[in-house]
Design a protein around this motif. Structure first.
Motif, PDB file in Angstrom:
ATOM      1  N   LEU B 108      13.848   4.853  26.481  1.00  0.00           N
ATOM      2  CA  LEU B 108      13.781   6.304  26.402  1.00  0.00           C
ATOM      3  C   LEU B 108      13.036   6.858  27.615  1.00  0.00           C
ATOM      4  N   SER B 109      13.494   8.006  28.117  1.00  0.00           N
ATOM      5  CA  SER B 109      12.737   8.685  29.164  1.00  0.00           C
ATOM      6  C   SER B 109      11.980   9.855  28.546  1.00  0.00           C
ATOM      7  N   VAL B 110      10.957  10.311  29.240  1.00  0.00           N
ATOM      8  CA  VAL B 110      10.058  11.344  28.714  1.00  0.00           C
ATOM      9  C   VAL B 110      10.030  12.524  29.668  1.00  0.00           C
ATOM     10  N   ASP B 111      10.119  13.733  29.122  1.00  0.00           N
ATOM     11  CA  ASP B 111       9.855  14.915  29.944  1.00  0.00           C
ATOM     12  C   ASP B 111       9.179  15.969  29.065  1.00  0.00           C
ATOM     13  N   GLN B 112       9.047  17.186  29.585  1.00  0.00           N
ATOM     14  CA  GLN B 112       8.372  18.269  28.862  1.00  0.00           C
ATOM     15  C   GLN B 112       7.005  17.802  28.344  1.00  0.00           C
ATOM     16  N   VAL B 113       6.256  17.091  29.209  1.00  0.00           N
ATOM     17  CA  VAL B 113       4.936  16.570  28.808  1.00  0.00           C
ATOM     18  C   VAL B 113       3.876  17.667  28.973  1.00  0.00           C
ATOM     19  N   SER B 114       3.065  17.862  27.955  1.00  0.00           N
ATOM     20  CA  SER B 114       1.891  18.716  28.122  1.00  0.00           C
ATOM     21  C   SER B 114       0.731  18.120  27.344  1.00  0.00           C
ATOM     22  N   VAL B 115      -0.476  18.254  27.882  1.00  0.00           N
ATOM     23  CA  VAL B 115      -1.692  17.813  27.191  1.00  0.00           C
ATOM     24  C   VAL B 115      -2.646  19.007  27.223  1.00  0.00           C
ATOM     25  N   GLU B 116      -3.029  19.464  26.043  1.00  0.00           N
ATOM     26  CA  GLU B 116      -3.840  20.682  25.967  1.00  0.00           C
ATOM     27  C   GLU B 116      -4.965  20.525  24.957  1.00  0.00           C
ATOM     28  N   GLU B 117      -6.023  21.300  25.166  1.00  0.00           N
ATOM     29  CA  GLU B 117      -7.057  21.439  24.142  1.00  0.00           C
ATOM     30  C   GLU B 117      -6.680  22.677  23.337  1.00  0.00           C
ATOM     31  N   VAL B 118      -6.467  22.511  22.028  1.00  0.00           N
ATOM     32  CA  VAL B 118      -5.949  23.616  21.212  1.00  0.00           C
ATOM     33  C   VAL B 118      -6.749  23.765  19.912  1.00  0.00           C
ATOM     34  N   VAL B 127      -6.438  17.581   7.677  1.00  0.00           N
ATOM     35  CA  VAL B 127      -6.331  16.124   7.582  1.00  0.00           C
ATOM     36  C   VAL B 127      -7.278  15.439   8.573  1.00  0.00           C
ATOM     37  N   LEU B 128      -7.424  16.026   9.773  1.00  0.00           N
ATOM     38  CA  LEU B 128      -8.326  15.427  10.772  1.00  0.00           C
ATOM     39  C   LEU B 128      -9.789  15.748  10.483  1.00  0.00           C
ATOM     40  N   GLY B 129     -10.045  16.604   9.475  1.00  0.00           N
ATOM     41  CA  GLY B 129     -11.423  16.959   9.136  1.00  0.00           C
ATOM     42  C   GLY B 129     -12.118  17.771  10.222  1.00  0.00           C
ATOM     43  N   LEU B 130     -11.366  18.639  10.915  1.00  0.00           N
ATOM     44  CA  LEU B 130     -11.951  19.472  11.969  1.00  0.00           C
ATOM     45  C   LEU B 130     -12.627  20.697  11.356  1.00  0.00           C
ATOM     46  N   THR B 131     -13.834  20.992  11.801  1.00  0.00           N
ATOM     47  CA  THR B 131     -14.491  22.239  11.375  1.00  0.00           C
ATOM     48  C   THR B 131     -13.793  23.413  12.079  1.00  0.00           C
ATOM     49  N   SER B 132     -14.076  24.625  11.649  1.00  0.00           N
ATOM     50  CA  SER B 132     -13.334  25.786  12.159  1.00  0.00           C
ATOM     51  C   SER B 132     -13.529  25.972  13.663  1.00  0.00           C
ATOM     52  N   SER B 133     -14.633  25.482  14.228  1.00  0.00           N
ATOM     53  CA  SER B 133     -14.850  25.672  15.670  1.00  0.00           C
ATOM     54  C   SER B 133     -14.369  24.470  16.491  1.00  0.00           C
ATOM     55  N   ALA B 134     -14.020  23.346  15.817  1.00  0.00           N
ATOM     56  CA  ALA B 134     -13.646  22.134  16.551  1.00  0.00           C
ATOM     57  C   ALA B 134     -12.202  22.227  17.047  1.00  0.00           C
ATOM     58  N   THR B 135     -11.943  21.690  18.230  1.00  0.00           N
ATOM     59  CA  THR B 135     -10.596  21.745  18.801  1.00  0.00           C
ATOM     60  C   THR B 135      -9.924  20.377  18.707  1.00  0.00           C
ATOM     61  N   ALA B 136      -8.618  20.390  18.994  1.00  0.00           N
ATOM     62  CA  ALA B 136      -7.841  19.146  19.007  1.00  0.00           C
ATOM     63  C   ALA B 136      -7.247  18.945  20.389  1.00  0.00           C
ATOM     64  N   CYS B 137      -7.019  17.675  20.742  1.00  0.00           N
ATOM     65  CA  CYS B 137      -6.231  17.343  21.920  1.00  0.00           C
ATOM     66  C   CYS B 137      -4.784  17.228  21.444  1.00  0.00           C
ATOM     67  N   ALA B 138      -3.903  18.075  21.981  1.00  0.00           N
ATOM     68  CA  ALA B 138      -2.487  18.073  21.574  1.00  0.00           C
ATOM     69  C   ALA B 138      -1.645  17.530  22.713  1.00  0.00           C
ATOM     70  N   ARG B 139      -0.963  16.417  22.463  1.00  0.00           N
ATOM     71  CA  ARG B 139      -0.105  15.777  23.463  1.00  0.00           C
ATOM     72  C   ARG B 139       1.342  15.979  23.044  1.00  0.00           C
ATOM     73  N   SER B 140       2.080  16.753  23.810  1.00  0.00           N
ATOM     74  CA  SER B 140       3.450  17.108  23.447  1.00  0.00           C
ATOM     75  C   SER B 140       4.412  16.528  24.478  1.00  0.00           C
ATOM     76  N   ARG B 141       5.558  16.009  24.021  1.00  0.00           N
ATOM     77  CA  ARG B 141       6.572  15.521  24.960  1.00  0.00           C
ATOM     78  C   ARG B 141       7.917  15.411  24.264  1.00  0.00           C
TER      79      ARG B 141
END
Lengths: 251, 251
Positions: B108-118, B127-141
């Motif tokens: 498989l090839s990969v494109d439309q890659v983005s890595v963001e703090e969201v 599910v990740l147990g994040l508090t309301s102020s905590a952010t996630a690393c979102a890796r999209s492709r």
């Protein structure tokens, strides 16, 4: 990132996306009435037909349902969680429990039961290793939750393996097919479940009482005995709005 | 047993069912041209529009595909077999192989890659147990086979867990996210994959280059570390015509 900007999408899809986002954000809760086509049309500046099409998309996605004369409501049906691995553990069928009870705290009812000696379809005969003259025992039935049909299933077994056992009768007895196979010396020890998604055939949609525009999940399970022989194939057709499949395993 | 006799079904569905049966019986093989609407219409005594609708059903079921100016052909694409359990075994990512390579002999090839703090969506934060102020690393492709897009995926991880590691960069290095999590002392030891089927949103259909009338499979995978903490969630959206999901396990 969408390839096309939103403005190029059909209007009914943009309305459906807005309503879906509102449902997911909790603005409309399960069982809530959604705005009707006559409210949506002026709000978005579209024809009533376009608004109706947007609501149809939500119904086909299983997110909403019509109630006759009352409008369109957020789907309140809690889907069945089907645990693929735990439900097939030997201590389920080994002690006489039905593996179908392992899925949920709600009980499925069964109808449209038939047990027949048939010529197996070629893809089934291949996997079961049936010669051209060998027949299969085909066990077909439909599962419902309350009055809602949720799944069709057909099990195929080599007829010569099960002839004379309760597997050839409508009621297989405690523990079901797998407990009987164990008594015959062919206990399943290994399973493969293959899953696909597609739109239903008209016969599947009829029997599941659902729109032909709502997808089904197809599960094809093969059960293997200790010598690696495929001894049973189950073909299942699940209403996608009624089920979450769940597989838990270690790394 | 259908509830309704076949004669009551819409004619286009009966034609689609006939063609589907002929494909499954091998009368038409992958890559073969199917009869066109102008041949089907007189054969069944229906309008050309009705015959066209029948062919559309087959295309939406992923059984056939149009080629511009040449007609409608039996789908020749061999679906990707995605092995849910074996691909996540520690000896895959433990030795630096990409788990995406474990599925098939094709790459498989990969494109439309983005890595963001969201700010994570509520169901992910829960599910990740994040508090309301905590952010996630979102890796999209997006994954494609040859030029055909087949899957969208977004991974969410607690940002404070992965800050400063290669997980926050587009290239995570050999073995991917799981090898990096192991180096950080959070090796995943247990997985849950939850599967649903539905029609795609317009954005999903756009990015996958597919009809909005063909279903997608949604897989939501949660990875757990030794202390039972959910450390990563992957949301995947698969073209249903491109994939067979495969889970193999013992009784």
């Amino acid at each position: 990132m969408p390839d096309k900007p939103g403005a190029e999408r059909p209007k009914y899809q943009r309305i459906a996306d807005d309503l879906k986002a509102a449902i997911e954000a909790g603005e409309y809760e399960p069982g809530d009435r959604l705005p009707g086509e006559n409210a949506l049309a002026p709000q978005y500046g579209v024809a009533v037909m376009t608004a109706r099409q947007a609501l149809r998309v939500l119904k086909n996605q299983g997110l909403a349902e019509s109630r006759k004369g009352a409008g369109v409501f957020v789907q309140a049906f809690r889907p069945i969680r089907r645990r693929g691995i735990q439900r097939l553990a030997q201590d389920q069928w080994g002690t006489g429990r039905s593996i179908w009870d392992a899925d949920d705290d709600r009980t499925l009812s069964v109808d449209q039961v038939s047990v027949e000696e048939v010529t197996a379809p070629p893809h089934i005969a291949d996997v079961l290793g049936l010669t051209s003259s060998a027949t299969a025992c085909a066990r077909s039935r439909r599962y419902s939750l309350a009055e809602r049909p949720v799944m069709l299933a057909v099990a195929y077994l080599p007829y010569d393996l099960v002839a004379g056992s309760a597997i050839t009768r409508p009621d297989t007895g405690p523990g079901g097919i797998y407990a009987r196979l164990a008594e015959l010396g062919h206990a399943p020890v290994h399973f493969r479940e293959e899953i696909r998604g597609r739109l239903p055939t008209s016969d599947e949609a009829d029997r599941l009482g659902m729109s032909a525009e709502r997808p089904v999940l197809k599960i094809c399970r093969t059960a293997f005995s200790t010598d690696g022989r495929a001894i049973e194939i189950q073909e299942m057709t699940l209403d996608s709005a009624s089920y979450v499949l769940d597989y838990e395993f270690d790394a």
